[in-house]
Design a protein around this motif. Sequence first.
Motif, PDB file in Angstrom:
ATOM      1  N   LEU A   1      35.254  10.290  -1.803  1.00 47.59           N
ATOM      2  CA  LEU A   1      34.059   9.728  -2.132  1.00 47.59           C
ATOM      3  C   LEU A   1      33.540   8.695  -1.055  1.00 47.59           C
ATOM      4  O   LEU A   1      34.400   8.001  -0.637  1.00 47.59           O
ATOM      5  CB  LEU A   1      34.445   9.096  -3.355  1.00 47.59           C
ATOM      6  N   GLY A   2      32.510   9.310  -0.632  1.00 50.59           N
ATOM      7  CA  GLY A   2      32.025   8.475   0.491  1.00 50.59           C
ATOM      8  C   GLY A   2      31.338   7.131   0.194  1.00 50.59           C
ATOM      9  O   GLY A   2      31.445   6.837  -0.887  1.00 50.59           O
ATOM     10  N   PRO A   3      31.102   6.342   1.129  1.00 50.16           N
ATOM     11  CA  PRO A   3      30.474   5.241   0.890  1.00 50.16           C
ATOM     12  C   PRO A   3      29.210   5.048   0.357  1.00 50.16           C
ATOM     13  O   PRO A   3      28.556   6.119   0.339  1.00 50.16           O
ATOM     14  CB  PRO A   3      30.385   4.491   2.213  1.00 50.16           C
ATOM     15  N   PRO A   4      28.696   4.015  -0.563  1.00 46.02           N
ATOM     16  CA  PRO A   4      27.490   4.045  -0.929  1.00 46.02           C
ATOM     17  C   PRO A   4      26.235   4.113   0.138  1.00 46.02           C
ATOM     18  O   PRO A   4      26.564   3.377   1.057  1.00 46.02           O
ATOM     19  CB  PRO A   4      27.338   2.683  -1.868  1.00 46.02           C
ATOM     20  N   SER A   5      25.351   5.062  -0.022  1.00 48.97           N
ATOM     21  CA  SER A   5      24.080   4.848   0.790  1.00 48.97           C
ATOM     22  C   SER A   5      22.772   4.391   0.087  1.00 48.97           C
ATOM     23  O   SER A   5      22.810   4.377  -1.089  1.00 48.97           O
ATOM     24  CB  SER A   5      23.942   6.379   1.090  1.00 48.97           C
ATOM     25  N   PRO A   6      22.164   3.797   1.075  1.00 44.77           N
ATOM     26  CA  PRO A   6      20.791   3.304   0.436  1.00 44.77           C
ATOM     27  C   PRO A   6      19.829   4.120  -0.226  1.00 44.77           C
ATOM     28  O   PRO A   6      19.797   5.250   0.239  1.00 44.77           O
ATOM     29  CB  PRO A   6      20.436   2.155   1.486  1.00 44.77           C
ATOM     30  N   GLY A   7      18.814   3.492  -0.863  1.00 37.10           N
ATOM     31  CA  GLY A   7      17.593   4.274  -1.373  1.00 37.10           C
ATOM     32  C   GLY A   7      18.034   5.343  -2.363  1.00 37.10           C
ATOM     33  O   GLY A   7      17.299   6.552  -2.267  1.00 37.10           O
ATOM     34  N   GLY A   8      18.971   5.164  -3.116  1.00 37.66           N
ATOM     35  CA  GLY A   8      19.144   6.131  -4.212  1.00 37.66           C
ATOM     36  C   GLY A   8      20.192   7.336  -3.764  1.00 37.66           C
ATOM     37  O   GLY A   8      20.437   8.045  -4.708  1.00 37.66           O
ATOM     38  N   GLY A   9      20.890   7.188  -2.449  1.00 39.26           N
ATOM     39  CA  GLY A   9      21.574   8.315  -2.154  1.00 39.26           C
ATOM     40  C   GLY A   9      22.591   8.407  -2.809  1.00 39.26           C
ATOM     41  O   GLY A   9      23.362   9.602  -2.740  1.00 39.26           O
ATOM     42  N   GLY A  10      23.128   7.436  -3.420  1.00 35.85           N
ATOM     43  CA  GLY A  10      24.524   7.506  -3.985  1.00 35.85           C
ATOM     44  C   GLY A  10      25.654   7.650  -3.044  1.00 35.85           C
ATOM     45  O   GLY A  10      25.661   7.170  -1.942  1.00 35.85           O
ATOM     46  N   ARG A  11      26.629   8.227  -3.595  1.00 36.71           N
ATOM     47  CA  ARG A  11      27.925   8.512  -2.796  1.00 36.71           C
ATOM     48  C   ARG A  11      28.232  10.034  -2.622  1.00 36.71           C
ATOM     49  O   ARG A  11      28.164  10.776  -3.649  1.00 36.71           O
ATOM     50  CB  ARG A  11      28.976   7.869  -3.470  1.00 36.71           C
ATOM     51  N   ALA A  12      28.533  10.617  -1.478  1.00 35.91           N
ATOM     52  CA  ALA A  12      28.629  12.151  -1.247  1.00 35.91           C
ATOM     53  C   ALA A  12      30.149  12.218  -1.555  1.00 35.91           C
ATOM     54  O   ALA A  12      30.897  11.221  -1.196  1.00 35.91           O
ATOM     55  CB  ALA A  12      28.595  12.484   0.126  1.00 35.91           C
ATOM     56  N   ALA A  13      30.330  13.307  -2.456  1.00 34.88           N
ATOM     57  CA  ALA A  13      31.856  13.402  -2.731  1.00 34.88           C
ATOM     58  C   ALA A  13      32.247  14.912  -2.651  1.00 34.88           C
ATOM     59  O   ALA A  13      31.213  15.841  -2.562  1.00 34.88           O
ATOM     60  CB  ALA A  13      31.709  13.479  -4.483  1.00 34.88           C
ATOM     61  N   ARG A  14      33.466  15.137  -2.250  1.00 35.58           N
ATOM     62  CA  ARG A  14      34.116  16.257  -1.912  1.00 35.58           C
ATOM     63  C   ARG A  14      35.442  16.590  -2.543  1.00 35.58           C
ATOM     64  O   ARG A  14      36.512  15.731  -2.351  1.00 35.58           O
ATOM     65  CB  ARG A  14      34.359  16.322  -0.574  1.00 35.58           C
ATOM     66  N   LEU A  15      35.136  17.495  -3.504  1.00 36.16           N
ATOM     67  CA  LEU A  15      36.556  17.459  -4.333  1.00 36.16           C
ATOM     68  C   LEU A  15      37.159  19.035  -3.904  1.00 36.16           C
ATOM     69  O   LEU A  15      36.567  19.987  -4.152  1.00 36.16           O
ATOM     70  CB  LEU A  15      36.137  17.635  -5.805  1.00 36.16           C
ATOM     71  N   THR A  16      38.326  19.073  -3.403  1.00 34.19           N
ATOM     72  CA  THR A  16      39.045  20.134  -3.125  1.00 34.19           C
ATOM     73  C   THR A  16      40.477  20.256  -4.061  1.00 34.19           C
ATOM     74  O   THR A  16      40.938  19.444  -4.492  1.00 34.19           O
ATOM     75  CB  THR A  16      39.634  20.200  -1.557  1.00 34.19           C
ATOM     76  N   VAL A  17      40.374  21.673  -4.651  1.00 33.76           N
ATOM     77  CA  VAL A  17      41.111  21.937  -5.886  1.00 33.76           C
ATOM     78  C   VAL A  17      42.117  23.443  -5.229  1.00 33.76           C
ATOM     79  O   VAL A  17      41.468  24.313  -4.748  1.00 33.76           O
ATOM     80  CB  VAL A  17      40.639  22.234  -7.187  1.00 33.76           C
TER      81      VAL A  17
END
Length: 707
Positions: free
Chosen positions: A79-95
């Motif tokens: 789970l990436g760091p918060p980004s400004p401007g509504g971008g949220g946090r990029a997530a990568r889930l590997t199963v």
Amino acid sequence: MTGTIADPPRLPAARQALAAGPVPLRAAADGEAALPYLVGLLTEDGVCLPVPAHRIDRHPDGSLEAEGAAHGFAARLRLGPPSPGGGGRAARLTVRREAAGPARAGLRVELRLGAGVDDPGWLIPGVFYGPNRLPECTRPYPRYAPDAATDPAGMTADAWSFRADRCATPAVFARDGRGGAALALAEEGELGQQGVGFALLDGARPALRLHAPYREEPLTYYGSGTPLPPQTPTHDWAPGQEHTLHFSLHLLDADPHAYAPVLRALHRATPAPPTAAAWVTIPHAAELTAYGLHRWHFRPDPPVLLETAAFDREALGPAGDRQAMHVSWVSGTPYAHALLLHARRTGDAVMARDAIAVLDHIAGNLTPAGTFWGQWSAGAGWNAGWTPDPHRLHARTLGDATLFLLRALRVERARGHDHPSWERAVRANLAVARSGQDPATGRLAAAHHSDTGAPLSYAGTAGLAWIAPLAEAAAAFDDPGALAAARRAGAHYAADVRREFLCGAPEDVSLAPSSEDGYNAVIAYTLLHEADLDPDPDPDPDADSPWLDLARRAADWTLTFRYTYDVAFGPRTLLGRYGFRTRGGDQASPSNQHLHAFGLIALPETVRLARHLGDPHYRHSARENLDCFRQFVARADGDFNAYRGMVSERFYQTDCFQAKGMLLTLSHAWSAGVLLYACEAARDLPEYELLETRQEPEQERDPEPGP
């Protein structure tokens, strides 16, 4: 492939020492938000088996990594760091499938908010808005209600899941009393079509969900009152197989409007192709649609614009040509006005004569109450339209007819042509609207009685459609009372705009929320703002204007229906074969899940709103909307099995009403007419060059067929 989901492999000792549990993302004081597990494994019988986190590493930049294993699967979340401007946090889930045998399972990501919420404020853009369907709404389609009222057969439940291509942006939003959140993903991923959903857990705790593959639960909505069975596809996992799910996670405050910057950020993060979607230039689109509207929809006796014309003239012919004309909405004054604009500009005397005849026919046939009728039909003559009561006239239909007849009158007078019957009709309709205004609240009636003009209902926001003609009539007729009535109504409907729920504009969906409610609000509040401006305004984006703020909010809500990405179509479908791009197209409503071009009716106001706000985002969206619907304008007889100038009403971007990738093979007067209106209106805007995405007809795009 069949198999069972086995027990998890043993983890290294260092990790076993850590207790398995949720992944907290925000303290309860700021609005609790947590991932209860890294991933849920959805079995063929619908059981969700959690894979909890056994290790969580948090980094100084706000990012985190977590790992866990259970039921024969291992999961890693970045789970990436918060980004400004509504971008949220990029997530990568590997199963990864760790057990020795195969298994069938789908994946679920779940984000849970705090307990004790009365209104989770659900939002799935284009698909779900709060309760989505009011109890008094007569149109059946998915509705949210707490557990005690759950009735899947009646399309009412406290948990829903949908395939991603139903969504204008594949995202789900909710809030508790202290904060909100959103999850978003792409339409397709490594496991195919993906999906979004939500549930109210334990009667009070909102849960946002993502699914890969998608799920449609507790039923599949196909556009009718008869639900189809749920769809719960899974994936066949072989030993050692690994897949990654990419998504974004957004932590928000409890403001119901907090979705707006998130949708902007997701739109920015979804790159558009380098070439424009439009097949034709704006001038060529105007030429084609004017020809098609006049050739295929106009009938001289009586002078009408028929609502539909069949593509297949041999097999269907008149049977596919609906022998009816609404006075606005799906035919009538807006499109006759557009035809007249084009005819005057190009010097086509025959086209101008026929457009005037249609407007004369509508203006010369008023109800005993003094309003327009809703519809003319060959079998019944003038009647109320598609409302259930033969005396019930829908306010939105009347309001739009009044607005565009007034606009036609003003343009004609500026060119030296007068039409006294048009002014009489406009004044008579506005008199009924003003007499029906609720004296206590300022709310305008949603329906009027054809004999008396008396208000029959104030439910929903269809009455918003009266604000625009009242505001424009104030200037045209030097009538300050009309503007006062419009302002009073605008102040009252502000509560509906701030509640983020507008409903009831189209005649055919009862009190369903719709994109058309949004268009009415954008037009109304933009005009109210402009009525307050000085003759030579110097727009100040920071100026304190209640109308401007309401227009902005209405535009943001409207854009929740606008597709921010291009849906993937099968190469053997018509839309796939022609390379149809959905970015910029609007979902009609949660009830009517297909793309339509009606947003073009508000193109001039949307562009001017961008100018008033100093915010190009709205202009860019209007350009994408105009770009999208300059596709599938028949350029010659036989083009996509249509005739020159024909324009379809429905583009099926998901499995609803028809199979995904199909096109409704009827030309609609409003579909051709609203594109013609937008093209003609765009020519008068200073931003015209910014709206045109093609330069010359010889450079127009030919669709690239699929394999």
